[in-house]
Design a protein around this motif. Structure first.
Motif, PDB file in Angstrom:
ATOM      1  N   THR A  10      35.509  45.553  31.706  1.00  0.00           N
ATOM      2  CA  THR A  10      36.520  45.542  32.780  1.00  0.00           C
ATOM      3  C   THR A  10      37.844  46.181  32.330  1.00  0.00           C
ATOM      4  OG1 THR A  10      37.642  44.163  34.430  1.00  0.00           O
ATOM      5  CG2 THR A  10      37.095  43.077  32.333  1.00  0.00           C
ATOM      6  N   THR A  11      37.728  47.145  31.393  1.00  0.00           N
ATOM      7  CA  THR A  11      38.937  47.858  30.941  1.00  0.00           C
ATOM      8  C   THR A  11      39.654  48.534  32.118  1.00  0.00           C
ATOM      9  OG1 THR A  11      37.783  48.307  28.872  1.00  0.00           O
ATOM     10  CG2 THR A  11      39.762  49.608  29.303  1.00  0.00           C
ATOM     11  N   LEU A  12      38.855  49.087  33.036  1.00  0.00           N
ATOM     12  CA  LEU A  12      39.472  49.837  34.139  1.00  0.00           C
ATOM     13  C   LEU A  12      40.007  48.926  35.247  1.00  0.00           C
ATOM     14  CD1 LEU A  12      36.897  52.777  34.461  1.00  0.00           C
ATOM     15  CD2 LEU A  12      39.059  52.729  33.217  1.00  0.00           C
ATOM     16  N   ARG A  13      39.702  47.645  35.175  1.00  0.00           N
ATOM     17  CA  ARG A  13      40.219  46.712  36.198  1.00  0.00           C
ATOM     18  C   ARG A  13      41.147  45.672  35.553  1.00  0.00           C
ATOM     19  NH1 ARG A  13      40.683  41.484  37.299  1.00  0.00           N
ATOM     20  NH2 ARG A  13      38.514  41.040  36.732  1.00  0.00           N
ATOM     21  N   ASP A  14      40.592  44.712  34.803  1.00  0.00           N
ATOM     22  CA  ASP A  14      41.466  43.706  34.178  1.00  0.00           C
ATOM     23  C   ASP A  14      42.335  44.385  33.112  1.00  0.00           C
ATOM     24  OD1 ASP A  14      42.507  41.172  33.393  1.00  0.00           O
ATOM     25  OD2 ASP A  14      40.621  40.222  33.913  1.00  0.00           O
ATOM     26  N   GLU A  16      43.497  47.326  33.156  1.00  0.00           N
ATOM     27  CA  GLU A  16      44.590  48.054  33.812  1.00  0.00           C
ATOM     28  C   GLU A  16      45.699  47.096  34.239  1.00  0.00           C
ATOM     29  OE1 GLU A  16      44.087  49.929  37.560  1.00  0.00           O
ATOM     30  OE2 GLU A  16      45.149  51.746  36.936  1.00  0.00           O
ATOM     31  N   GLN A  17      45.387  45.792  34.285  1.00  0.00           N
ATOM     32  CA  GLN A  17      46.414  44.806  34.646  1.00  0.00           C
ATOM     33  C   GLN A  17      47.357  44.496  33.479  1.00  0.00           C
ATOM     34  OE1 GLN A  17      43.211  42.687  37.600  1.00  0.00           O
ATOM     35  NE2 GLN A  17      44.657  41.303  36.645  1.00  0.00           N
ATOM     36  N   GLY A 231      40.549  44.684  23.731  1.00  0.00           N
ATOM     37  CA  GLY A 231      41.034  43.404  24.252  1.00  0.00           C
ATOM     38  C   GLY A 231      42.155  43.530  25.263  1.00  0.00           C
ATOM     39  N   LEU A 232      42.260  44.713  25.903  1.00  0.00           N
ATOM     40  CA  LEU A 232      43.300  44.884  26.926  1.00  0.00           C
ATOM     41  C   LEU A 232      43.097  43.878  28.053  1.00  0.00           C
ATOM     42  CD1 LEU A 232      43.651  48.687  27.730  1.00  0.00           C
ATOM     43  CD2 LEU A 232      45.264  47.234  26.498  1.00  0.00           C
ATOM     44  N   GLY A 233      44.115  43.638  28.844  1.00  0.00           N
ATOM     45  CA  GLY A 233      43.933  42.776  30.012  1.00  0.00           C
ATOM     46  C   GLY A 233      45.180  42.010  30.357  1.00  0.00           C
ATOM     47  N   GLU A 234      45.104  41.339  31.478  1.00  0.00           N
ATOM     48  CA  GLU A 234      46.210  40.528  31.998  1.00  0.00           C
ATOM     49  C   GLU A 234      46.812  39.660  30.869  1.00  0.00           C
ATOM     50  OE1 GLU A 234      46.726  40.471  35.639  1.00  0.00           O
ATOM     51  OE2 GLU A 234      48.536  39.366  35.125  1.00  0.00           O
TER      52      GLU A 234
END
Ligand code: KIV
Ligand code: ZN
Length: 401
Positions: A10-14, A16-17, A231-234
């Motif tokens: 979900t790198t491109l969704r969460d 991106e947050q 580990g990118l994300g909100e």
């Protein structure tokens, strides 16, 4: 024979947050191609109802991806489900991911809905999604703070409505491994027909336990993990894909499942995501940090030279670190240039862009002794933009004359 662990990226969704990490459509497409090469099973390409730009990005990813499922997130509303359904239409394999909050605090303070209304909305959304695809995932947002009996009730209802994957998120990164594993175990045991669906987990890293919690879920029956590159994300981010994949692979003595990830693509993917989002990777980050395989102390160096496995549990080349790192400078040729780009996860299919980028590289190398990865990323972006502008200019000229 190991069971399959589905890797849902979900790198491109969460991802991106993450504050300041928003990506253009072209950047998302570059990352999506690389995720496909990495071998992720599901690419969550965005949240189609969020904006026309997001819907367009999800549709564009769906158009180009062949071997991964392309997914759009949707709240449990008609508008969101239809937007997601339309956006994934071009996909060879498309998924709609519906979520609604199930914890008392979220239902009361955020949704201002009664539990019965939440179940009703979830069931209605799942049924509507089945007009577009059979591949429907349902997430109980803030499952970590939801009541077990209510979770069982809503999961039972959405299975009956047609959901095929049930996701249990620790939305606020509150759990600890032993409790998270127990929660998944109870759900798998107590939800009727639970053997007919794939159990999934989605953990945030607020207490630094996203990966540990995800792995505890896997040990207790989850067969899909939602994660992101680096580990990118909100907020503090999501569980990092590279750590999950390498933990399961390296400790195959402990896990009864494995992923189909091509681990040699991990470092190139990490570098690509870092350069596009501008989020640096900390040097001591597991697997993809610059020091993850560096040995500083004399005792360690001596040990590794005598026998690598004295201090290394994985091989750097297995996760995509290049063993013979070439220094790029003005004497470097096209081959070294291309190879380095590949290591960075950049595959240029258009020869004109390669020629332009190589010319820019030579020009820069005349001025700068050593060319770093960041320089290469910047000059590739310039070449791609130049090429797009050139096509546009030629289009205008053709129309003028
Ligand atoms: O953290 C979360 O709960 C989410 C859901 C939408 C799955 O991102
Ligand atoms: Zn999340």
């Amino acid at each position: 024979m190991k069971e399959k662990l589905i890797i849902f990226d979900t790198t491109l969704r969460d991802g991106e947050q993450s504050p300041g990490a928003s990506m253009t459509k072209e950047e998302k497409l570059r990352i999506a191609r690389q995720l496909e090469k990495l071998g992720v099973d599901v690419i969550e390409a965005g949240f189609a109802a969020a904006s026309p730009g997001d819907a367009n990005a999800v549709r564009s990813v769906a158009q180009i991806i062949e071997s991964s499922t392309v997914c759009s997130l949707a709240r449990a509303t008609e508008n969101d489900v239809r937007a997601a359904g339309e956006a994934i239409k071009p996909a060879k394999s498309g998924r709609i991911h519906i979520f609604i909050a199930t914890s008392p605090i979220h239902m009361k303070m955020k949704l201002r809905m009664q539990p019965d209304q939440v179940v009703e909305a979830a069931v209605k959304a799942v049924k509507l999604a089945s007009e577009y695809t059979d591949d429907i995932e349902f997430s109980a947002e803030d499952a970590v703070r939801s009541e077990m009996d209510f979770l069982i009730r809503i999961f039972d209802a959405v299975i009956q409505a047609g959901a095929k994957t049930l996701n249990v998120p620790d939305t606020v990164g509150y759990s600890i491994p032993v409790l998270w594993g127990e929660r998944i175990k109870q759900l798998v045991e107590r939800v009727p027909n639970s053997g007919k669906v794939v159990w999934s987990t989605h953990c945030h890293n607020d207490l630094g336990m996203a990966v540990a919690n995800s792995l505890a879920a896997v040990m207790n029956g989850a067969r899909q993990v939602e994660c992101t590159i680096n580990g990118l994300g909100e907020r503090a981010g999501n569980a990092s894909l590279e750590e999950i994949v390498m933990a399961v692979k390296t400790r195959r003595d402990v896990f009864s499942c494995d992923s189909r990830i091509d681990t040699t693509q991990i470092v190139p993917t990490s570098k690509l995501v870092s350069s596009i989002t501008g989020y640096p990777v900390q040097p001591n980050k597991a697997i993809v940090g610059a020091n993850a395989f560096a040995h500083e102390s004399g005792i360690h160096q001596d040990g590794v030279l005598k026998h690598r496995e004295t201090y290394e549990i994985m091989r750097a080349e297995d996760v995509g670190w290049s063993m013979n790192k070439l220094t790029l400078g003005k004497l470097s040729g096209r081959n070294a240039f291309r190879t380095r780009l590949q290591e960075l996860g950049i595959v240029l299919e258009n020869e004109e862009v390669v020629n332009d980028a190589f010319a820019r590289f030579k020009e820069l190398a005349d001025r700068k002794r050593e060319i770093f990865d960041e320089d290469l990323q910047a000059l590739i972006s310039e070449s791609v933009v130049a090429q797009v502008n050139e096509h546009y200019r030629l289009g205008i000229l053709a129309r003028t004359f």
